[in-house]
Design a protein around this motif. Structure first.
Motif, PDB file in Angstrom:
ATOM      1  N   SER A   1       0.826  -1.213   0.000  1.00  0.00           N
ATOM      2  CA  SER A   1       0.000   0.000   0.000  1.00  0.00           C
ATOM      3  C   SER A   1       0.859   1.262   0.000  1.00  0.00           C
ATOM      4  O   SER A   1       0.622   2.207   0.746  1.00  0.00           O
ATOM      5  N   GLN A   2       1.887   1.240  -0.820  1.00  0.00           N
ATOM      6  CA  GLN A   2       2.784   2.377  -0.937  1.00  0.00           C
ATOM      7  C   GLN A   2       2.976   2.750  -2.397  1.00  0.00           C
ATOM      8  O   GLN A   2       2.723   1.951  -3.301  1.00  0.00           O
ATOM      9  N   ASN A   3       3.450   3.988  -2.607  1.00  0.00           N
ATOM     10  CA  ASN A   3       3.906   4.377  -3.927  1.00  0.00           C
ATOM     11  C   ASN A   3       5.361   3.966  -4.093  1.00  0.00           C
ATOM     12  O   ASN A   3       6.121   3.921  -3.128  1.00  0.00           O
ATOM     13  N   TRP A   4       5.743   3.658  -5.309  1.00  0.00           N
ATOM     14  CA  TRP A   4       7.155   3.476  -5.629  1.00  0.00           C
ATOM     15  C   TRP A   4       7.519   4.445  -6.743  1.00  0.00           C
ATOM     16  O   TRP A   4       6.662   4.912  -7.483  1.00  0.00           O
ATOM     17  N   TYR A   5       8.795   4.772  -6.835  1.00  0.00           N
ATOM     18  CA  TYR A   5       9.247   5.642  -7.913  1.00  0.00           C
ATOM     19  C   TYR A   5      10.550   5.117  -8.485  1.00  0.00           C
ATOM     20  O   TYR A   5      11.362   4.511  -7.782  1.00  0.00           O
ATOM     21  N   ARG A   6      10.753   5.355  -9.777  1.00  0.00           N
ATOM     22  CA  ARG A   6      11.947   4.897 -10.473  1.00  0.00           C
ATOM     23  C   ARG A   6      12.323   5.901 -11.555  1.00  0.00           C
ATOM     24  O   ARG A   6      11.442   6.366 -12.281  1.00  0.00           O
ATOM     25  N   MET A   7      13.598   6.221 -11.620  1.00  0.00           N
ATOM     26  CA  MET A   7      14.118   6.987 -12.729  1.00  0.00           C
ATOM     27  C   MET A   7      14.718   5.994 -13.710  1.00  0.00           C
ATOM     28  O   MET A   7      15.642   5.247 -13.360  1.00  0.00           O
ATOM     29  N   LEU A   8      14.172   5.956 -14.918  1.00  0.00           N
ATOM     30  CA  LEU A   8      14.580   4.969 -15.909  1.00  0.00           C
ATOM     31  C   LEU A   8      15.364   5.639 -17.031  1.00  0.00           C
ATOM     32  O   LEU A   8      15.067   6.767 -17.431  1.00  0.00           O
ATOM     33  N   ARG A   9      16.359   4.904 -17.517  1.00  0.00           N
ATOM     34  CA  ARG A   9      17.028   5.328 -18.740  1.00  0.00           C
ATOM     35  C   ARG A   9      16.106   5.027 -19.933  1.00  0.00           C
ATOM     36  O   ARG A   9      15.098   4.351 -19.790  1.00  0.00           O
ATOM     37  N   GLN A  10      16.487   5.495 -21.088  1.00  0.00           N
ATOM     38  CA  GLN A  10      15.664   5.261 -22.273  1.00  0.00           C
ATOM     39  C   GLN A  10      15.600   3.772 -22.652  1.00  0.00           C
ATOM     40  O   GLN A  10      14.693   3.362 -23.367  1.00  0.00           O
ATOM     41  N   ASP A  11      16.564   2.973 -22.160  1.00  0.00           N
ATOM     42  CA  ASP A  11      16.528   1.537 -22.437  1.00  0.00           C
ATOM     43  C   ASP A  11      15.731   0.771 -21.393  1.00  0.00           C
ATOM     44  O   ASP A  11      15.689  -0.462 -21.415  1.00  0.00           O
ATOM     45  N   GLY A  12      15.096   1.468 -20.420  1.00  0.00           N
ATOM     46  CA  GLY A  12      14.264   0.817 -19.426  1.00  0.00           C
ATOM     47  C   GLY A  12      14.985   0.415 -18.160  1.00  0.00           C
ATOM     48  O   GLY A  12      14.340  -0.004 -17.193  1.00  0.00           O
ATOM     49  N   HIS A  13      16.298   0.527 -18.108  1.00  0.00           N
ATOM     50  CA  HIS A  13      17.057   0.155 -16.912  1.00  0.00           C
ATOM     51  C   HIS A  13      16.986   1.278 -15.886  1.00  0.00           C
ATOM     52  O   HIS A  13      17.011   2.461 -16.227  1.00  0.00           O
ATOM     53  N   ALA A  14      16.919   0.877 -14.609  1.00  0.00           N
ATOM     54  CA  ALA A  14      16.727   1.846 -13.535  1.00  0.00           C
ATOM     55  C   ALA A  14      18.026   2.561 -13.191  1.00  0.00           C
ATOM     56  O   ALA A  14      19.093   1.953 -13.125  1.00  0.00           O
ATOM     57  N   LEU A  15      17.929   3.856 -12.962  1.00  0.00           N
ATOM     58  CA  LEU A  15      19.037   4.663 -12.473  1.00  0.00           C
ATOM     59  C   LEU A  15      18.843   4.981 -10.995  1.00  0.00           C
ATOM     60  O   LEU A  15      19.801   5.171 -10.254  1.00  0.00           O
ATOM     61  N   LEU A  16      17.562   5.032 -10.574  1.00  0.00           N
ATOM     62  CA  LEU A  16      17.220   5.358  -9.193  1.00  0.00           C
ATOM     63  C   LEU A  16      15.916   4.645  -8.851  1.00  0.00           C
ATOM     64  O   LEU A  16      14.968   4.676  -9.648  1.00  0.00           O
TER      65      LEU A  16
END
Length: 558
Positions: free
Chosen positions: A534-549
């Motif tokens: 029951s939480q939000n998650w966040y992700r910074m993705l590169r253009q290839d879909g791999h996570a940076l954060l």
């Protein structure tokens, strides 16, 4: 979403009388009323709750003309319940008699007699509907081609096979390509008798239970035969009978084991990725006491999403901008339509990024309660002040401005500010129709949004219009990033480029439809929901879909 788009005219069996398709120039002139009119129901109708005389509200899906009335796409058509027989101990089923008698003719409500001719059940909701798929900017704009204000005309769908009664255009393969009088598509044990009720009203009956027509149910309306006969100078034809329902073959299907859950690669923090811990998120290098600036803490509980009572904007390595609402008295003024708009004061405090010392303070008059500030490029922001969109530098001095003629619906900026989309609300209804709709629907009625696409110099590139139900476009420097449904709790994040090609960025898992932003040309910021925690998650993705954060937390923490 399934829609019927009527493109040709009715062939009513008159000897020697046929009607050909019209050119675009012909459509601007007054047309014969033998054109069918497709509308969508704006409220749910339940025979157990309806009363005689109750209004029936629908919006048009196509433009329609007769000699005295021009009904624009999205205008309202109004009818009423002439009789209703709900389910009871004596009646296993129910009957509703409907007559349509008024339409919005270019802003004035006029008497227009129409019969309910056919019914198509409301299509299932498509949470992945994108603006470009609904005839928006992507189908009208290409920077590589010469640009004219207003863009290019999107390609029209080609007509499918025609019946002897109504010819329609197949917009998607789900749409029926043939409509006959009395047809009821997508609803079991429901019949329609055209024009058999009092004064030519149509009768809809459910064999069992109370008839229920969902919001979005599509009606095909036709003028009564007597009106058509008067128009073309022939005797009134008899309405053709509805076709018998087609038999459906029973097929035995072996159960298929459910597929294994797909791996969500966007949540994997591999080499070069940072996982944000709660402990790390609470540490602060510098602290600024905002009370002396006039800011007061307000307890709003848990937010469902981002809000703009206070904001922190990174301008450059030397400057941060802190804005907050000091909660001064709101001022309400009349807008161009029947609505009123509120103006509030927002205080902007320019801070030194290294010491948090105050460099400058300004008060802005901001329209509405929504977002009013956007990052345009390093050291540049957009601010909605009054009825203008101002581009400000790191010193808060204006660079240029763009007039906003109306209530602001959204602003979308590409990371390098190559493209800026500005949406303003365009009132679709009269005050009377708006009041009726809001009372029947209990939510804000659908309106139009005028979208203007400009470049970084505020030079106009394109003007178009979309529904207020559609989300604001998320612009990248090379197109539009959107989120489409890819199955249960699965979502496809992709980019629709200006050259009309689509490029996949990532597929992710979320219990709600994720929100996306494009803060940098090579990055996509995604916020989703975790059903288990029951939480939000966040992700910074590169253009290839791999996570940076990657990280998670409440909407306030994010």
């Amino acid at each position: 979403m399934c829609r019927l788009f009527v493109s040709a005219l009715i062939l009513l069996g008159f000897a020697g009388v046929t009607f050909a398709q019209r050119t675009s120039a012909d459509r601007e002139r007054s047309l014969s009323p033998v054109l069918p009119l497709q509308v969508e129901l704006l409220q749910t109708m339940d025979a157990g709750k309806l009363v005689r005389g109750q209004a029936v509200l629908a919006k048009t899906a196509v433009e329609w003309h007769d000699r005295s009335c021009r009904v624009r796409k999205g205008a309202t058509v109004t009818g009423h319940i002439t009789n209703v027989v709900p389910k009871s101990k004596q009646n296993k089923g129910s009957v509703v008699t409907i007559a349509f008698d008024h339409a919005d003719c270019d802003g004035r409500v006029s008497e227009v007699t129409l019969q309910l001719y056919a019914i198509v059940a409301a299509p299932p909701p498509d949470e992945g509907l994108a603006m470009a798929d609904s005839g928006g900017m992507m189908q009208q704009f290409s920077p590589k081609a010469p640009i004219t204000l207003g863009g290019k005309t999107p390609p029209q769908p080609q007509p499918m096979s025609l019946s002897n009664d109504v010819s329609v255009t197949n917009h998607t393969f789900h749409d029926p390509s043939r409509i006959d009088a009395g047809d009821v598509r997508g609803m079991k044990q429901v019949t329609l008798s055209v024009g058999t009720g009092p004064n030519g009203a149509s009768v809809v009956a459910a064999m069992k239970g109370n008839l229920r027509l969902e919001q979005g149910t599509q009606f095909v309306l036709m003028p009564p035969p007597a009106v058509i006969a008067k128009e073309v100078g022939h005797e009134a034809p008899v309405a053709p009978k509805a076709l018998a329902p087609e038999s459906v073959a029973t097929v035995s299907i072996k159960p298929v084991p459910p597929p294994k859950p797909e791996l969500d690669e966007t949540e994997i923090c591999s080499e070069g990725c940072n996982a944000v811990s709660v402990a790390a998120a609470t540490k602060a290098a510098l602290v600024l006491s905002t009370e002396g600036l006039g800011s007061r803490a307000h307890d709003h509980g848990s937010y469902r999403g981002f809000e703009f009572e206070s904001t922190i904007t990174y301008l450059d390595a030397n400057s941060l901008l802190y804005t907050f609402d000091p909660h001064h008295l709101r001022h309400r003024t009349a807008s161009s339509g029947f609505r009123t708009e509120s103006m509030r004061t927002v205080r902007a405090v320019l801070l030194d990024a290294k010491t948090l010392k105050v460099k400058r303070i300004a008060d802005w008059q901001v329209q509405g309660e929504g977002q009013f500030i956007w990052s345009a490029s390093p050291g540049v922001i957009l601010v909605h002040v009054g009825h203008r969109l101002q581009m400000l530098g790191a010193n808060l001095k204006p660079i240029r401005e763009l007039a906003v003629p109306g209530e602001l619906a959204f602003v979308s900026v590409s990371p390098s500010a190559y493209y800026i989309a500005v949406g303003t609300l365009h009132e679709r209804y009269t005050l009377e129709a708006y009041t009726q709709l809001k009372s029947a629907m209990t939510i804000e009625p659908e309106e139009d949004v005028d979208v203007q696409l400009v470049d970084g110099e505020f030079t106009p590139l394109l003007q178009t219009r979309q529904s207020s139900r559609l989300p604001a476009p998320v612009l990248s420097d090379t197109g539009e990033v959107r989120v489409n449904s890819a199955g249960l709790n699965r979502w496809l994040v992709s980019e629709r480029e200006w050259n009309q090609t689509t490029r996949k960025i990532a597929t992710t898992t979320s219990a709600c439809k994720p929100n996306v932003e494009v803060p940098l040309a090579s990055m996509v910021f995604v916020v989703g929901c975790d059903a288990q925690h029951s939480q939000n998650w966040y992700r910074m993705l590169r253009q290839d879909g791999h996570a940076l954060l990657v990280g998670r937390g409440s909407s306030q923490e994010i």
